[in-house]
Design an enzyme around this catalytic site. Structure first.
Site, PDB file in Angstrom:
ATOM      1  CB  SER A 155      46.795  35.192  41.245  1.00 33.31           C
ATOM      2  OG  SER A 155      46.198  34.339  41.981  1.00 33.31           O
ATOM      3  CG  ASP A 189      47.408  29.594  45.702  1.00 37.49           C
ATOM      4  OD1 ASP A 189      47.373  30.551  44.657  1.00 37.49           O
ATOM      5  OD2 ASP A 189      48.568  29.549  46.032  1.00 37.49           O
ATOM      6  CG  ASP A 200      47.829  34.281  47.734  1.00 30.28           C
ATOM      7  OD1 ASP A 200      48.448  33.348  48.351  1.00 30.28           O
ATOM      8  OD2 ASP A 200      48.631  34.776  46.735  1.00 30.28           O
ATOM      9  CG  ASP A 234      49.292  29.998  50.758  1.00 32.83           C
ATOM     10  OD1 ASP A 234      49.091  29.076  51.152  1.00 32.83           O
ATOM     11  OD2 ASP A 234      50.109  30.273  49.867  1.00 32.83           O
ATOM     12  CE  LYS A 293      50.582  35.110  38.325  1.00 33.96           C
ATOM     13  NZ  LYS A 293      49.692  35.339  39.430  1.00 33.96           N
ATOM     14  CE1 TYR A 306      54.181  33.625  38.217  1.00 33.19           C
ATOM     15  CE2 TYR A 306      54.528  32.014  40.106  1.00 33.19           C
ATOM     16  CZ  TYR A 306      53.648  33.096  39.743  1.00 33.19           C
ATOM     17  OH  TYR A 306      52.861  33.675  40.277  1.00 33.19           O
TER      18      TYR A 306
END
Length: 537
Positions: free
Chosen positions: A124, A135, A137, A190, A250, A259
């Site tokens: 995202s 968060d 990624d 992450d 989303k 989701y």
């Protein structure tokens, strides 16, 4: 102060505060584009409509953006700058660790910059649809002289563990996609790992098919996140309208409880691909129309047919996707894979219901007889059914809970899949796993999930009690938890029945679990549910 729902009632204007009005003026041109962009995408389906947007559609899109602002789905300039700064700090840590590894490998100092690790973002954040507190990624790409276990999961983890801004560090080297989970400067990260079979990694490296030859399966899966994200952005005709539409979809999927890739629903990649496909079909449409078309297309989509934004080089895989999966949303890079391979029969039925609901509401919005808040209304899951299975996941301490809860949550997919099989042999009719956790007071470190179910209509010849044996589903779930089970963690399963007019604990359904059944007449007043304790694993 009025709540968003009060502000957004039918036929009312969306009231923004002064600061929200200023923010809207800044971002409106970044969230809605009326530019007619027509591009030919090799392998993609031809557009269905290329009409320019109407004034009404533009107005509805502006109202949508205002609604998203009220819902706090956009990051402020200050928050964005802070996020960039935190990414820069993480990059410095990775750089210092990388120099250390290169020095130990005997690489000359003047060659260490190109011989070290590089950090990339995906998901995202890279798509540009992240919001406050979401968060990040990230992917750490290293050359061949790095060792995943020794360098990434040991040396780097020690460095991160000692950093004052790192919390909740959780390396997961045995995962299908090796990962380090952590909170860095109050933001969840992450961090994935991928290793290329080359000696150097340049800043502008092209992660093409040629660069990925002979790498491990784990590294290929890790790299796919960046590659899929970049390809999506290359293949959508209008990035501005795509981003606003995806941000909306989303938000809708999370509010409606559809989701969660790990629990049998589409995840972030799948929703991005589904949205990108609609953007290709309607390349000139603004977000309000794209959302309407999203539900129009998918409420009638034959899910035996794959959704893809560019065709696979291997057409033989179509038959495999149709045979093996309930739903197929295909990634646009080689090797292609089905991003919705975890969809179950039960979760697909829930999705179909939600697509139909979304279509009905968008039709009303299009006719100006409903507002956007109705589409995004949060699911009243705990008020929809009469029967529920409650799964409480708990631990004695925070560290154990962090690892155990994620593990036990992921295995709920197995539990639900086994329950599905019982619909063919018992009176169970519908299974609905809700992929959102609820608070639990079992211990200080506990959470819980609910699985609802309905029963088939009773035959007139049936006795007053119907036998439903859930022991197989419980046993398989327990079996999957065994590898990480220890005295400091646990799971408790309960059967709950909603009583609308009384709190009579008459046993209308006998759940034969082949275990000692304890009926505790304890009222659980959360959302009007009443608890009958069944089994503690």
């Amino acid at each position: 102060m009025n709540s968003p729902s009060q502000l957004l009632g039918k036929n009312t204007k969306i009231n923004l505060s002064d600061s929200q009005k200023q923010f809207y003026k800044k971002i409106v041109n970044e969230t809605i584009s009326t530019e007619v962009i027509l591009i030919k995408i090799d392998g993609a389906q031809s557009p269905l409509n290329q009409d320019p947007p109407t004034k009404v559609e533009v107005s509805q899109s502006k109202t949508l953006v205002k609604y998203l602002i009220v819902q706090n789905l956009f990051e402020s300039e200050e928050e964005s700058a802070r996020r960039e700064s935190i990414l820069g700090s993480l990059n410095k840590i990775i750089h210092q660790w990388s120099l250390q590894v290169c020095t130990e490998a005997g690489i000359p100092e003047n060659e260490q910059r190109d011989s070290g690790a590089k950090i990339y973002t995906f998901g995202s954040y890279r798509l540009g649809v992240h919001g406050p507190g979401t968060d990040i990624d990230t992917l750490c790409v290293v050359p061949k002289h790095f060792d995943a276990k020794k360098d990434f999961f040991e040396k780097l983890c020690r460095i991160l563990q000692s950093h004052p801004e790192v919390e909740e560090l959780q390396p997961v080297p045995e995962a299908t996609v090796p990962i380090i989970k952590m909170v860095f400067c109050k933001i969840q990260f992450d961090l994935l790992f991928a290793q290329l079979r080359c000696s150097t990694i340049e800043d502008n490296i092209n992660l093409s098919d040629e660069a990925l030859k002979d790498i491990s399966k784990e590294s290929l899966l890790s790299l796919n996140g960046c590659r899929v994200t970049d390809t999506i952005l290359q293949l959508v005709p209008n990035k501005i309208n795509f981003r606003t539409t995806l941000r909306s979809i989303k938000f809708w999927a999370k509010r409606r409880g559809v989701y969660a890739n790990a629990l049998g629903y589409p995840g972030g990649v799948s929703w991005a691909l589904l949205t990108a496909f609609i953007c290709q079909l309607y390349p000139t449409a603004v977000p309000s129309k794209l959302i309407l078309k999203f539900f129009t297309v998918y409420k009638m989509w034959p899910w035996s047919k794959p959704v893809q934004i560019c065709k696979s080089e291997n057409p033989n895989t179509y038959e495999d996707w149709q045979k093996s999966y309930k739903m197929a949303v295909i990634t646009p890079v080689q090797p292609t894979f089905n991003s919705t391979r975890s969809i179950l029969s039960s979760t697909l039925e829930i999705l179909k219901e939600e697509f139909k609901r979304g279509y009905r509401i968008c039709q009303k919005i299009d006719k100006n007889t409903a507002e956007w808040d109705l589409l995004f209304e949060k699911s009243k899951f705990l008020q929809l059914y009469k029967y529920y299975i409650r799964v409480e996941i708990f631990a004695d301490n925070e560290n154990d809970f962090r690892s155990w809860s994620g593990f036990a949550e992921a295995k709920l997919y197995i539990f639900c899949r086994t329950l599905e099989t019982l619909t063919m042999t018992t009176d169970l009719e519908k299974i609905h796993l809700y992929p959102v956790n609820f608070p639990s007071d079992k211990t200080n470190f506990a959470t819980c999930f609910y699985i609802a179910f309905t029963l088939k209509p009773r035959n007139t010849s049936q006795q007053s009690k119907r036998m439903i044996d859930l022991s197989t589903a419980v046993a398989k779930y327990h079996e999957k938890l065994a590898p990480q089970k220890k005295p400091t963690v646990g799971v408790a399963c309960s059967f709950l029945k909603r009583f609308y007019n009384s709190i009579d604990f008459i046993n209308l359904i006998h759940l034969d679990l082949n275990f000692q059944i304890q009926y505790l007449k304890v009222v659980n007043d959360y959302q009007g549910l009443y608890k009958e304790e069944i089994l503690i694993l």
